[in-house]
Design a protein around this motif. Structure first.
Motif, PDB file in Angstrom:
ATOM      1  N   ARG A   6       3.849   7.999   4.976  1.00 25.64           N
ATOM      2  CA  ARG A   6       2.741   9.553   4.725  1.00 25.64           C
ATOM      3  C   ARG A   6       3.293  10.732   5.266  1.00 25.64           C
ATOM      4  O   ARG A   6       3.212  11.649   4.529  1.00 25.64           O
ATOM      5  CB  ARG A   6       1.403   9.203   5.145  1.00 25.64           C
ATOM      6  N   ILE A   7       4.154  10.599   6.535  1.00 26.56           N
ATOM      7  CA  ILE A   7       4.460  11.718   7.108  1.00 26.56           C
ATOM      8  C   ILE A   7       5.364  12.849   6.362  1.00 26.56           C
ATOM      9  O   ILE A   7       5.237  13.859   6.544  1.00 26.56           O
ATOM     10  CB  ILE A   7       5.371  11.309   8.470  1.00 26.56           C
ATOM     11  N   PRO A   8       6.325  12.259   5.662  1.00 23.63           N
ATOM     12  CA  PRO A   8       7.303  13.049   4.786  1.00 23.63           C
ATOM     13  C   PRO A   8       6.347  13.882   3.915  1.00 23.63           C
ATOM     14  O   PRO A   8       6.994  15.197   3.385  1.00 23.63           O
ATOM     15  CB  PRO A   8       8.166  12.190   4.246  1.00 23.63           C
ATOM     16  N   PHE A   9       5.370  13.354   3.538  1.00 16.51           N
ATOM     17  CA  PHE A   9       4.309  14.239   2.457  1.00 16.51           C
ATOM     18  C   PHE A   9       3.762  15.363   3.093  1.00 16.51           C
ATOM     19  O   PHE A   9       2.853  16.208   2.603  1.00 16.51           O
ATOM     20  CB  PHE A   9       3.540  13.448   1.778  1.00 16.51           C
ATOM     21  N   GLY A  10       3.709  15.234   4.603  1.00 16.78           N
ATOM     22  CA  GLY A  10       2.634  16.300   5.170  1.00 16.78           C
ATOM     23  C   GLY A  10       1.455  15.616   5.446  1.00 16.78           C
ATOM     24  O   GLY A  10       0.533  15.508   4.749  1.00 16.78           O
ATOM     25  N   VAL A  11       1.257  15.138   6.899  1.00 10.61           N
ATOM     26  CA  VAL A  11      -0.012  14.636   7.318  1.00 10.61           C
ATOM     27  C   VAL A  11      -0.625  15.599   8.371  1.00 10.61           C
ATOM     28  O   VAL A  11      -0.039  16.075   9.273  1.00 10.61           O
ATOM     29  CB  VAL A  11       0.255  13.245   7.754  1.00 10.61           C
ATOM     30  N   PRO A  12      -1.874  15.901   8.696  1.00 10.34           N
ATOM     31  CA  PRO A  12      -2.687  16.747   9.503  1.00 10.34           C
ATOM     32  C   PRO A  12      -2.298  16.172  10.994  1.00 10.34           C
ATOM     33  O   PRO A  12      -2.432  14.740  11.034  1.00 10.34           O
ATOM     34  CB  PRO A  12      -4.124  16.712   9.248  1.00 10.34           C
ATOM     35  N   VAL A  27       0.892  -1.085  -0.028  1.00  7.85           N
ATOM     36  CA  VAL A  27       0.028  -0.029   0.025  1.00  7.85           C
ATOM     37  C   VAL A  27       1.178   1.159   0.185  1.00  7.85           C
ATOM     38  O   VAL A  27       0.527   2.301  -0.737  1.00  7.85           O
ATOM     39  CB  VAL A  27      -0.885   0.040   1.138  1.00  7.85           C
ATOM     40  N   GLY A  28       2.023   1.180   0.567  1.00  6.30           N
ATOM     41  CA  GLY A  28       3.159   2.353   0.724  1.00  6.30           C
ATOM     42  C   GLY A  28       3.599   2.671  -0.587  1.00  6.30           C
ATOM     43  O   GLY A  28       3.369   3.811  -0.910  1.00  6.30           O
ATOM     44  N   PHE A  29       3.983   1.593  -1.002  1.00  2.00           N
ATOM     45  CA  PHE A  29       4.867   1.902  -2.453  1.00  2.00           C
ATOM     46  C   PHE A  29       3.936   1.977  -3.548  1.00  2.00           C
ATOM     47  O   PHE A  29       4.250   2.794  -4.684  1.00  2.00           O
ATOM     48  CB  PHE A  29       5.714   0.817  -2.903  1.00  2.00           C
ATOM     49  N   PHE A  30       2.630   1.506  -3.564  1.00  2.00           N
ATOM     50  CA  PHE A  30       1.758   1.818  -4.676  1.00  2.00           C
ATOM     51  C   PHE A  30       0.556   2.722  -4.582  1.00  2.00           C
ATOM     52  O   PHE A  30      -0.005   3.211  -5.449  1.00  2.00           O
ATOM     53  CB  PHE A  30       1.131   0.259  -5.141  1.00  2.00           C
ATOM     54  N   SER A  31       0.334   3.198  -3.470  1.00  2.00           N
ATOM     55  CA  SER A  31      -0.628   4.081  -2.863  1.00  2.00           C
ATOM     56  C   SER A  31      -0.469   5.186  -2.329  1.00  2.00           C
ATOM     57  O   SER A  31      -0.531   6.365  -2.994  1.00  2.00           O
ATOM     58  CB  SER A  31      -1.877   3.522  -2.160  1.00  2.00           C
ATOM     59  N   VAL A  32       0.591   5.414  -1.360  1.00  2.00           N
ATOM     60  CA  VAL A  32       1.121   6.397  -0.566  1.00  2.00           C
ATOM     61  C   VAL A  32       2.040   7.279  -1.286  1.00  2.00           C
ATOM     62  O   VAL A  32       1.845   8.541  -1.713  1.00  2.00           O
ATOM     63  CB  VAL A  32       1.678   5.940   0.714  1.00  2.00           C
ATOM     64  N   ILE A  33       2.809   6.637  -2.227  1.00  2.00           N
ATOM     65  CA  ILE A  33       3.966   7.336  -2.901  1.00  2.00           C
ATOM     66  C   ILE A  33       3.067   7.813  -4.324  1.00  2.00           C
ATOM     67  O   ILE A  33       3.486   9.169  -4.427  1.00  2.00           O
ATOM     68  CB  ILE A  33       4.822   6.559  -3.586  1.00  2.00           C
ATOM     69  N   GLU A  34       2.044   7.378  -4.713  1.00  2.00           N
ATOM     70  CA  GLU A  34       1.203   8.036  -5.879  1.00  2.00           C
ATOM     71  C   GLU A  34       0.154   9.240  -5.382  1.00  2.00           C
ATOM     72  O   GLU A  34      -0.110  10.254  -5.785  1.00  2.00           O
ATOM     73  CB  GLU A  34       0.562   7.118  -6.737  1.00  2.00           C
ATOM     74  N   ASN A  35      -0.207   8.874  -4.189  1.00  2.00           N
ATOM     75  CA  ASN A  35      -1.401   9.766  -3.754  1.00  2.00           C
ATOM     76  C   ASN A  35      -1.271   9.632  -1.905  1.00  2.00           C
ATOM     77  O   ASN A  35      -2.268   8.861  -1.448  1.00  2.00           O
ATOM     78  CB  ASN A  35      -2.821   9.432  -4.356  1.00  2.00           C
ATOM     79  N   PRO A  36      -0.405  10.326  -1.458  1.00  2.00           N
ATOM     80  CA  PRO A  36      -0.528  10.295  -0.008  1.00  2.00           C
ATOM     81  C   PRO A  36      -1.700  10.505   0.729  1.00  2.00           C
ATOM     82  O   PRO A  36      -1.707  10.200   2.111  1.00  2.00           O
ATOM     83  CB  PRO A  36       0.757  11.155   0.259  1.00  2.00           C
ATOM     84  N   HIS A  37      -2.378  11.483   0.398  1.00  2.00           N
ATOM     85  CA  HIS A  37      -3.809  11.862   1.008  1.00  2.00           C
ATOM     86  C   HIS A  37      -4.824  11.342   0.348  1.00  2.00           C
ATOM     87  O   HIS A  37      -5.819  11.814   1.018  1.00  2.00           O
ATOM     88  CB  HIS A  37      -3.645  13.306   1.102  1.00  2.00           C
ATOM     89  N   GLY A  38      -4.889  10.191  -0.363  1.00  2.00           N
ATOM     90  CA  GLY A  38      -6.018   9.468  -0.975  1.00  2.00           C
ATOM     91  C   GLY A  38      -6.640   8.581   0.298  1.00  2.00           C
ATOM     92  O   GLY A  38      -6.307   8.297   1.427  1.00  2.00           O
ATOM     93  N   THR A  39      -7.888   8.083  -0.451  1.00  2.00           N
ATOM     94  CA  THR A  39      -8.653   7.277   0.473  1.00  2.00           C
ATOM     95  C   THR A  39      -7.924   6.094   1.035  1.00  2.00           C
ATOM     96  O   THR A  39      -8.016   5.694   2.254  1.00  2.00           O
ATOM     97  CB  THR A  39      -9.992   6.836   0.003  1.00  2.00           C
ATOM     98  N   VAL A  40      -7.374   5.339   0.147  1.00  2.00           N
ATOM     99  CA  VAL A  40      -6.545   4.011   0.361  1.00  2.00           C
ATOM    100  C   VAL A  40      -5.485   4.250   1.509  1.00  2.00           C
ATOM    101  O   VAL A  40      -5.334   3.395   2.526  1.00  2.00           O
ATOM    102  CB  VAL A  40      -6.032   3.450  -0.689  1.00  2.00           C
ATOM    103  N   SER A  41      -4.807   5.293   1.109  1.00  2.00           N
ATOM    104  CA  SER A  41      -3.539   5.583   1.835  1.00  2.00           C
ATOM    105  C   SER A  41      -4.058   5.989   3.394  1.00  2.00           C
ATOM    106  O   SER A  41      -3.462   5.498   4.435  1.00  2.00           O
ATOM    107  CB  SER A  41      -2.882   7.068   1.304  1.00  2.00           C
ATOM    108  N   THR A  42      -5.105   6.880   3.477  1.00  2.00           N
ATOM    109  CA  THR A  42      -5.493   7.165   4.727  1.00  2.00           C
ATOM    110  C   THR A  42      -6.038   6.172   5.613  1.00  2.00           C
ATOM    111  O   THR A  42      -5.994   6.043   6.731  1.00  2.00           O
ATOM    112  CB  THR A  42      -6.621   8.410   4.528  1.00  2.00           C
ATOM    113  N   ILE A  43      -6.955   5.481   4.995  1.00  2.00           N
ATOM    114  CA  ILE A  43      -7.621   4.284   5.802  1.00  2.00           C
ATOM    115  C   ILE A  43      -6.473   3.056   6.130  1.00  2.00           C
ATOM    116  O   ILE A  43      -6.653   2.934   7.500  1.00  2.00           O
ATOM    117  CB  ILE A  43      -8.449   3.376   4.835  1.00  2.00           C
TER     118      ILE A  43
END
Length: 436
Positions: free
Chosen positions: A381-387, A350-366
Motif C-alpha cells: 500500500r505504501i507506494p500509493f500513499g498511506v496516512p 489480498v495485495g494483488f487483488f485488493s490493494v492494487i485495485e483499491n489501496p485505500h479500501g476497507t479490505v486493504s486497510t484491515i
C-alpha cells in the motif's frame, strides 16, 4: 545476557561465513536482472515470429483491409474453395485459415466467420483480426444507414485524462503501473525473505536437536535465550544481506539511468511536459518509467521494508523455531507448515487483488493492520500513499503481537527442544502450553 550475545554472534557468523550466503548475496541481484532480461528476450523472439494466415473472403469486403501487420502475414486464398484452401493450409503448415462466408446481412456475417488452425491460436492475433473485421462491418452498417463516414471520423476524439491530487501534484497513468510493480515486488520479496530466513531458524534448531548438541547448550543457556539468539542472529544476517542488495540496486539503477540517457536528478513535471510536446505527444517508455520511479517515496519504501522485514521475520521466526523444536526432522515439520504459509499467501492475494485495485479500501486497510498479513499488505500500500498514522498503528500492532507470539513459541520451544522419538500433534502442542 552474556550468553544471549554469544548465541547471536554464533548464529550471525555461521550465516555470513557460509559460502552459499556470500555467493547468493552478490549473485542474486545479477540473477534477478538476468531473468528479467531473459524473459524480455524470449518475448521478443516470440513476437518476431511471423504467423502466416490464409484467408478466404467470399464477401470480397475484407481483402483490402487484411494487410500484413507486425508478426501477421496474410495470404489471399479467396480464389479457392474454402475446403480446398483448408487442405492447402494444412499441407503447407500455415498458422491458420480465416474463412469469411457470404451472408445476406452483417448481423449473420458477424457470427459466421471461422478460423481454422492445427493448434489453438494466440488470443492477441485473434483480437487483431476481430478488430479489422469489426471496423469494416461497422463502416458498412454506417453506409447502409445513410451516415457520412467522413463526418463520423472527424467527430471522433481521443481523451487523455490528466491525473492531479488536491495539492496540485500531477502524475500519469504510468505512475499507477510503477506503484503496482514496486508494491507487488516488495510484498513478494518480503514473503520470500520471511520463508527463507524462517526456515533457516527451523533447520538450525532441528539440526542441533538431531545431533544432540542442544542437550549440552541447554545446560548453560535458558531455552528462551537460545530461541531468541537464533532469531536475532539470523535476522541480522538477513538485514545485512538486504542492505547489500540495496546498495547493489542503487549502483545498477545508476548504471541503468546512464545507459538509457535519463538524468538521475529528479525530473520536474514541466520538463516532462516539454519532452512530451517536442515528441508529438510520445515519450520513450523507459524514460517515463525512470521518471515515475524517481517520484516514488523510495527512502520511505526502503525504511518500511526494513521495519516490516524485522517485524514479520520476528513474528514468523518464533513460530518456525517452535516448529523446529517440536519435530525431529524437516519431513515431520510439513504438517505444521500450512498454518504458517496460509497468512503469507493470504497477504499476497489480498495485495494483488485488493490493494492494487483499491489501496485505500476497507479490505486493504484491515489486512494491513492484522499482524500476520500487515508486513506484506501494508508494504504494497505504501507506494500509493498511506496516512502516517495508519502505518504507525500497523507497526505498533505488529511489534506488540511479537511479544505474545514469542511467549507462545517459547512455551512450546522449552518442552519440545528435549523431546525425541515422538511425533508432536496439535493436541500435544496444546498440552505443552499449559506447562509452567
Amino acid at each position: 545476557m552474556h550468553n544471549l550475545k554469544l548465541i547471536i554472534k554464533r548464529e550471525f557468523m555461521a550465516r555470513v561465513r557460509n559460502r552459499t550466503f556470500v555467493v547468493m548475496t552478490f549473485l542474486s541481484p545479477l540473477i534477478f536482472i538476468g531473468m528479467i532480461s531473459l524473459i524480455t528476450w524470449l518475448a521478443t523472439i516470440n513476437n518476431d515470429e511471423i504467423h502466416k494466415i490464409a484467408f478466404v473472403d467470399e464477401t470480397e469486403m475484407f481483402s483490402a483491409d487484411l494487410k500484413n501487420e507486425g508478426n501477421i502475414e496474410y495470404i489471399d486464398y479467396s480464389h479457392l474453395n474454402w475446403k480446398v484452401a483448408k487442405d492447402s493450409v494444412k499441407q503447407q503448415k500455415l498458422y491458420g485459415l480465416l474463412y469469411i462466408p457470404k451472408k445476406e446481412g452483417t448481423d449473420q456475417l458477424a457470427t459466421s466467420i471461422q478460423f481454422y488452425a492445427e493448434e489453438a491460436p494466440s488470443p492477441s492475433i485473434l483480437s487483431k483480426i476481430e478488430q479489422v473485421i469489426s471496423a469494416k462491418i461497422t463502416e458498412r452498417n454506417y453506409r447502409e444507414k445513410g451516415l457520412n463516414l467522413d463526418v463520423i471520423k472527424k467527430s471522433k476524439s481521443e481523451v487523455s485524462i490528466l491525473v492531479e491530487d488536491f495539492s496540485g501534484e500531477k502524475t500519469s497513468k504510468m505512475a499507477s503501473y510503477v506503484k503496482m510493480v514496486f508494491g507487488g515486488v516488495a510484498g513478494y520479496l518480503l514473503m520470500m525473505f520471511i520463508i527463507i530466513y524462517g526456515n533457516m531458524v527451523m533447520r538450525s534448531v532441528i539440526e542441533e536437536k538431531a545431533n544432540r548438541i542442544i542437550e549440552i547448550i541447554i545446560s548453560s543457556v535458558k531455552p528462551f535465550h537460545l530461541m531468541l539468539g537464533k532469531i536475532l542472529g539470523t535476522s541480522f544476517a538477513g538485514v545485512l544481506q538486504f542492505i547489500i542488495w540495496v546498495f547493489l540496486g542503487m549502483i545498477l539503477m545508476t548504471v541503468g539511468t546512464f545507459v538509457f540517457g535519463v538524468d538521475v536528478e529528479p525530473v520536474q513535471l514541466q520538463e516532462v511536459n516539454k519532452m512530451i510536446a517536442s515528441n508529438g505527444g510520445m515519450i520513450d517508455d523507459m524514460t517515463n518509467i525512470f521518471v515515475e520511479i524517481q517520484r516514488l517515496p523510495l527512502i520511505t519504501l526502503t525504511i518500511s521494508f526494513l521495519i516490516y522485514f524485522i517485524g514479520g521475520y520476528f513474528l514468523y521466526s518464533a513460530i518456525y523455531a517452535a516448529i523446529g523444536a517440536a519435530v525431529d526432522s524437516e519431513t515431520d515439520s510439513q504438517q505444521f507448515m500450512l498454518p504458517v504459509i496460509l497468512p503469507l499467501m493470504l497477504g499476497i492475494y489480498v495485495g494483488f487483488f485488493s490493494v492494487i485495485e483499491n489501496p485505500h479500501g476497507t479490505v486493504s486497510t484491515i489486512f494491513s493492520m492484522i499482524p500476520l498479513t500487515s508486513p506484506i499488505v501494508m508494504l504494497m500500500r505504501i507506494p500509493f500513499g498511506v496516512p502516517w498514522w495508519e502505518v504507525v498503528i500497523s507497526i505498533v500492532l505488529l511489534f506488540g503481537s511479537i511479544t505474545f507470539i514469542t511467549w507462545f513459541a517459547a512455551k512450546i520451544y522449552r518442552v519440545g527442544i528435549l523431546m525425541y522419538g515422538k511425533k508432536a500433534s496439535y493436541k500435544e502442542l496444546f498440552k505443552w502450553l499449559k506447562y509452567k
